[in-house]
Write a protein that holds these residues in place. Structure first.
Motif, mmCIF file in Angstrom:
data_model
loop_
_atom_site.group_PDB
_atom_site.id
_atom_site.type_symbol
_atom_site.label_atom_id
_atom_site.label_comp_id
_atom_site.label_asym_id
_atom_site.label_seq_id
_atom_site.Cartn_x
_atom_site.Cartn_y
_atom_site.Cartn_z
ATOM 1 N N VAL A 134 -91.537 7.127 -60.528
ATOM 2 C CA VAL A 134 -92.558 6.266 -59.914
ATOM 3 C C VAL A 134 -92.320 4.830 -60.375
ATOM 4 O O VAL A 134 -92.390 4.524 -61.569
ATOM 5 C CB VAL A 134 -93.984 6.721 -60.292
ATOM 6 N N LEU A 135 -92.028 3.951 -59.405
ATOM 7 C CA LEU A 135 -91.746 2.552 -59.737
ATOM 8 C C LEU A 135 -93.021 1.706 -59.723
ATOM 9 O O LEU A 135 -93.165 0.780 -60.523
ATOM 10 C CB LEU A 135 -90.735 1.976 -58.740
ATOM 11 N N LYS A 136 -93.917 1.998 -58.774
ATOM 12 C CA LYS A 136 -95.140 1.191 -58.636
ATOM 13 C C LYS A 136 -96.283 2.078 -58.161
ATOM 14 O O LYS A 136 -96.052 3.066 -57.456
ATOM 15 C CB LYS A 136 -94.931 0.093 -57.576
ATOM 16 N N GLY A 137 -97.504 1.683 -58.508
ATOM 17 C CA GLY A 137 -98.681 2.374 -58.004
ATOM 18 C C GLY A 137 -99.004 3.620 -58.803
ATOM 19 O O GLY A 137 -98.461 3.847 -59.890
ATOM 20 N N SER A 138 -99.873 4.429 -58.234
ATOM 21 C CA SER A 138 -100.250 5.676 -58.898
ATOM 22 C C SER A 138 -100.696 6.674 -57.839
ATOM 23 O O SER A 138 -100.803 6.341 -56.652
ATOM 24 C CB SER A 138 -101.358 5.430 -59.927
ATOM 25 N N GLY A 139 -100.944 7.890 -58.255
ATOM 26 C CA GLY A 139 -101.317 8.920 -57.298
ATOM 27 C C GLY A 139 -101.481 10.254 -57.993
ATOM 28 O O GLY A 139 -101.751 10.312 -59.199
ATOM 29 N N THR A 140 -101.313 11.316 -57.221
ATOM 30 C CA THR A 140 -101.532 12.661 -57.753
ATOM 31 C C THR A 140 -100.426 13.599 -57.275
ATOM 32 O O THR A 140 -100.063 13.585 -56.097
ATOM 33 C CB THR A 140 -102.908 13.209 -57.287
ATOM 34 N N LEU A 141 -99.899 14.366 -58.217
ATOM 35 C CA LEU A 141 -98.986 15.470 -57.891
ATOM 36 C C LEU A 141 -99.811 16.746 -57.828
ATOM 37 O O LEU A 141 -100.528 17.071 -58.790
ATOM 38 C CB LEU A 141 -97.915 15.595 -58.978
ATOM 39 N N TYR A 142 -99.745 17.433 -56.712
ATOM 40 C CA TYR A 142 -100.394 18.748 -56.569
ATOM 41 C C TYR A 142 -99.268 19.774 -56.557
ATOM 42 O O TYR A 142 -98.293 19.625 -55.811
ATOM 43 C CB TYR A 142 -101.164 18.832 -55.248
ATOM 44 N N ILE A 143 -99.405 20.773 -57.373
ATOM 45 C CA ILE A 143 -98.310 21.749 -57.470
ATOM 46 C C ILE A 143 -98.881 23.162 -57.556
ATOM 47 O O ILE A 143 -99.914 23.384 -58.214
ATOM 48 C CB ILE A 143 -97.377 21.364 -58.651
ATOM 49 N N ALA A 144 -98.266 24.089 -56.840
ATOM 50 C CA ALA A 144 -98.782 25.463 -56.778
ATOM 51 C C ALA A 144 -98.938 26.027 -58.191
ATOM 52 O O ALA A 144 -98.153 25.705 -59.073
ATOM 53 C CB ALA A 144 -97.834 26.341 -55.955
ATOM 54 N N PRO A 145 -99.958 26.861 -58.397
ATOM 55 C CA PRO A 145 -100.177 27.423 -59.733
ATOM 56 C C PRO A 145 -98.944 28.198 -60.200
ATOM 57 O O PRO A 145 -98.189 28.731 -59.380
ATOM 58 C CB PRO A 145 -101.393 28.333 -59.544
ATOM 59 N N SER A 146 -98.756 28.228 -61.520
ATOM 60 C CA SER A 146 -97.545 28.866 -62.051
ATOM 61 C C SER A 146 -97.541 30.374 -61.824
ATOM 62 O O SER A 146 -96.489 30.998 -61.861
ATOM 63 C CB SER A 146 -97.369 28.521 -63.536
#
Lengths: 189, 189
Positions: free
Chosen positions: A89-101
């Motif tokens: 990530v170079l700029k900004g922000s956000g959210t990673l959503y990832i399937a449960p393990s």
């Protein structure tokens, strides 16, 4: 007769000139200015994508790097692919959503959420359902993305409870379409 | 008896905590702050290297991303590797030296030179002898580097006329040594 030579050499010059927006077989500059690399939304609202070095555009076989900018409120579809993917990530922000393990066998299920931010890095293993969203309403999210096994083939989910069997295959990717049509390449599977 | 449980839970807590400087089998944070990722020169003057996402450190199998800073006057050895490599120059400038496209069969020969600069990108195909140097005496050269087929194995040349047969193999790479010793991984060849 001289003008015929002029035409010949002019044609030669143009054919030898690298095309920054072209496909591998058309040639390309060895070192490319990123601000001159073709960028586009490819019909995806809120997206700007540029392939910095890729399979269909530059003849790579094993790895590809993208420069993506995502507007506030936008993001990738919920999706999976067999290749590995690394984000910086170079700029900004956000959210990673990832399937449960420990995912349900039928569908991804409620995802785990991780904040992502400028100067952060994360990766997604092959086959894992995920989504990256710009959840910061004030700023673009800008990422470099490296993927293995290009060109990418994606399976997209309507939501986190879409059955795996109902995920929609997309191949070639939106930005690969032009070169795929122009210089068909063997599918990864 | 209570203090025994305290010791047990403290040990459990530490064993479960992700180690930013660790190896894949020790665990790691899903999203990592790049400024907290272990960086080092690994005995190479003028180099600062961090593996942002890699095979030995994070369990990736097909792609790896590095963050490298090269001081003025420093650079990579003249080298080749079977994997593909993509560079994105974030800061500074320098020179890419790359073996001629019609190389001598015995040794690389006088290289082609290309200026590289902030916000540029280039790649090196597998097996091609190359070198990246910071030839700007005023500023560090900072790059993100994506490679395929990690962990990398390199063949290093003393100069451009070193016979291919005299190139020196280095494996594991300097920054991979710690995790390679700790959790041996099958060689790529």
């Amino acid at each position: 007769m001289d003008y015929q030579w002029l035409i010949f050499f002019t044609a030669l010059l143009f054919s030898a000139t690298a095309d920054a927006s072209g496909c591998a077989n058309d040639g390309f500059d060895v070192v490319r200015n990123i601000s001159e690399v073709e960028q586009g939304s490819f019909g995806r609202a809120g997206l700007s994508h540029a392939t910095l070095a890729g399979a269909l555009m530059h003849g790579l076989k094993e790895v590809e790097v993208w420069f993506n900018t995502v507007a506030p409120g936008s993001g990738t579809p919920i999706h999976r692919h067999s290749c590995e993917e690394i984000f910086v990530v170079l700029k900004g922000s956000g959210t990673l959503y990832i399937a449960p393990s420990n995912p349900d066998l039928d569908h991804p299920g409620t995802p785990q959420e991780y904040p992502i931010f400028a100067n952060s890095t994360f990766h997604v293993a092959g086959g894992i359902v995920h989504q990256v969203r710009n959840t910061n309403e004030h700023e673009d999210l800008q990422c470099l993305v490296a993927i293995s096994k290009p060109p990418m083939k994606v399976f997209m989910y309507k939501d986190w409870f879409t059955p795996h069997t109902a995920a929609k295959m997309v191949f070639p990717m939106f930005w690969d379409e032009k070169c795929y049509q122009k210089h068909p390449k063997k599918d990864e599977l």
